[in-house]
Write an enzyme that holds these catalytic residues in place. Structure first.
Site: not given
Lengths: 445, 445
Positions: B152, B212-214, B265
């Site tokens: 992000h 998050d969300e890597v 995460d």
């Protein structure tokens, strides 16, 4: 038709020499205004342009519902502005319904004083209505009021005794009321007076009479209604009673030189009815008070009545049926944008193909347009505009533009994003389509 | 805890003698203000009242996302007002993300001058941030900024060369960039400076570090990253690299006396990492290209780090797992109210039971609260407030009130309707829950 010509190549707005012909001044001027752009230093320019344009459909409407929630006049006027920016030309004012009756009638003031959410603050005075109509007129927008009956009239009953049908539990009135009472002469006298007033307050040649979603259980429970059915020879066929009622109302407004729009249900009743048996009888006690033979009939409403399709399921088949019967249609069913969903749900409005139904070219010509409907269950002035815009504009492009040239959602996306920023710059709280920004963000709170 | 006592029975507000103790002045005063009502003539009254109240959870947050769309400061301040009316006490400011970097850093001004949607109009200056923090403080609301990394961060890369990982196609850079580059010392030097600034600008003891969300595909493609993995003995285990990075960032902020909040995460990486087999083998052609032994490791972040649950699927199991590991939790997953649906979708927020998961009493105590998240994909100042309010207030009641006394959606409905009208009267564009009206409707446009 609209022709706009601008020369030369790229000119500062203040220096522009416009060779511009506008046969439709509002839409043409609107197109011109949307050609103006700012360079990085803030100067306004117009590029060399030649537009020869006309709308695909002549009826491009927006419905607002001011009964489920009251909308202040300012919210309506702002909607009219944004409608003009998107080239909508019909404001369908669903002004009254079950929850409230905000229209302040000069003939029947009790309708709003008892039927509005509040008799002073939640009403539309005659002056409010005039303000809406004259504001709309300057934008080239016609205002079509809807006084929906015989269903959707709970609020009417508060200020007009004996208008609604008393429902029965067994042999005694239950204390609740159903649709308009179709068996009393007083009903038609009331409607004649009300529509006489409404026809004069709203100058447009169209009037919307509703006619949708009539529940029959209350009528069935009422002994007077049952007696009337018997007298009229309707048997147990309540769609016949509904049709009888709607025909009466349509005839009242026809006599006032109005063209009626009614919801599709009125056509559907007819279909149901005409598959039924032949002879209908009138007797003493009915308000015609004579014995009559009525032959097997077609739809006994004027041929120029417009049917309004609202039911999402099977709307294409309905388009076929109604146009096959030679009647004109306005399509609203696929544009119920009060229904929201997470994500880019404007796609749903954009990908509608109003003429994609089975029928002849003559039938297709009977589709006079479409309408984006913003029903008011969950909408009032707090969220009306972001919910309408720019989602309604997607429907507007479908109704204005050539189908072939506007077939791609992907190509429409950046155009609609730009247009949304234009709306925001003009003070409309149009919500974003997706991640991004406008040069001029909304600055209110 | 909050105690409010008002006597006598029913008194005009101006004459009221209040025996009122407020140990939490903002929430107590807020409760008191909501006891005041108007009679039909417009006079303000308070009834005899005794309130002894305290919040069920101490962390009651709202997330605003100012990266996917820029929110003007006025929209944020108004949100803080409405938060206080609903007794939220944490403003989680998701201030930057992939699409834009509006935070104007004094240390790294290029981050916003190159990473914001616009370097002058779409930024938060130091003075803007101070204004938000001081406004929040007066309402008893803490402001927790989130600087989410290593994913992000696309917008960060525009103003900070070499911060992001260059992605490769085969053996050559593709021109695109992935998450923060975790292999360069310069990355950690940059982060140390940035978080030193941020820690001083935002005085709250908490800081949110994201995590998050890597996506691993870019890291996998990059030969330098692969070499680093080899050197560090991470094998092909990219969650280890992510954990390594996050631990470094958490340690940076720990040294600045901040308590970190990270998305779930970070815990999940740990779990994945420790559940992997002991020996991982790399051969030529794979990216570590050697055989190594990696010991099974625990979560190497401070024990007071708060895990933030955002994944809707399986959030109860995640509550169990994280609290079993002795870590504190904030629950956001069931309160993603940027997700909208037609109808009364506030029910979804209201019926959440944050402690309804399998675990001991000790585990339940580790749930410090919840957060209503308004992600910004489809939200900016045009629609923020009607989308937040009163839907967020349903979550607020769940976080404040006793579970047993607030178990009924039907009983909550009229209360929430009244509260929504209170918000409207106070100038918040809170949308309607259903058909009806407020005495004082929203009068803006």
């Amino acid at each position: 038709m609209m022709i706009v010509r601008v020369t030369p190549m790229r000119t500062l707005l203040r220096d522009v020499s416009i060779d511009m012909y506008l046969s439709l001044s509002t839409t043409g001027l609107e197109s011109f205004s949307q050609l103006v752009y700012q360079d990085e230093y803030g100067s306004y320019f117009v590029n060399k342009t030649e537009i020869d344009d006309f709308p695909r459909f002549k009826f491009r409407g927006i419905l607002l519902d001011t009964s489920r929630h009251y909308l202040p006049v300012t919210a309506i006027l702002k909607t009219l502005d944004a409608m003009a920016y998107s080239k909508f030309n019909v404001f369908h004012w669903h002004i009254v319904d079950d929850p409230s009756f905000p229209y302040q009638s000069s003939t029947f003031p009790d309708l709003s004083s008892k039927g509005a959410f509040h008799p002073m603050t939640h009403i539309y005075t005659q002056s409010d209505v005039r303000r809406v109509i004259s504001h709309a007129r300057l934008w080239g927008i016609r205002v079509i009021p809807e006084f929906d009956s015989p269903g959707h009239t709970q609020s009417w009953g508060k200020g007009q005794p004996d208008l609604l049908t008393p429902c029965y539990r067994g042999s005694t009135p239950s204390g609740t009321f159903g649709p308009v009472n179709p068996v009393l002469p007083s009903t038609y006298q009331f409607m004649t007076k009300l529509f006489k007033e409404v026809s004069s307050v709203f100058p447009d040649s169209y009037i919307h009479l509703g006619g949708d979603e009539v529940g029959f259980s209350c009528w069935k429970s009422n002994p007077d209604v049952r007696a009337f059915m018997q007298k009229m020879g309707f048997g147990g066929n309540f769609p016949k009673l509904e049709a009888f009622y709607m025909e009466s109302i349509v005839n009242i407004t026809s006599a006032l030189n109005k063209t009626s729009i009614v919801w599709q249900d009125v056509f559907d009743y007819h279909e149901k009815r005409s598959s039924l048996s032949v002879v209908e009888v009138w007797k003493d006690g009915c308000y015609l008070c004579e014995v009559r033979r009525v032959a097997k009939v077609g739809l006994r409403i004027p041929k120029d009545t417009v049917l309004h399709i609202w039911k999402g399921t099977g709307y294409k088949a309905e388009l076929s049926r109604i146009t096959k019967a030679g009647m004109r249609v306005v399509l609203a069913a696929p544009w119920y944008i009060n229904h929201i969903a997470y994500g880019q749900d404007w796609h749903n409005s954009y990908t509608v193909q109003p003429l994609n139904f089975s029928g002849t070219d003559e039938q297709k010509k009977l589709v006079i347009g479409g309408e984006v409907a913003m029903w008011g269950e969950y909408v009032d002035a707090t969220n009306l505009h972001p919910r309408l815009w720019p989602r309604a504009s997607a429907g507007a492009e479908r109704l204005w533009s050539d189908e072939q040239q506007t077939s791609s959602v992907d190509k429409a996306f950046p155009r609609l994003q730009d247009f949304r920023c234009l709306l925001v710059r003009r003070g409309i709280r149009a919500e974003p389509l997706f991640v991004g920004h406008c040069k001029h963000e909304y600055q209110g709170i």
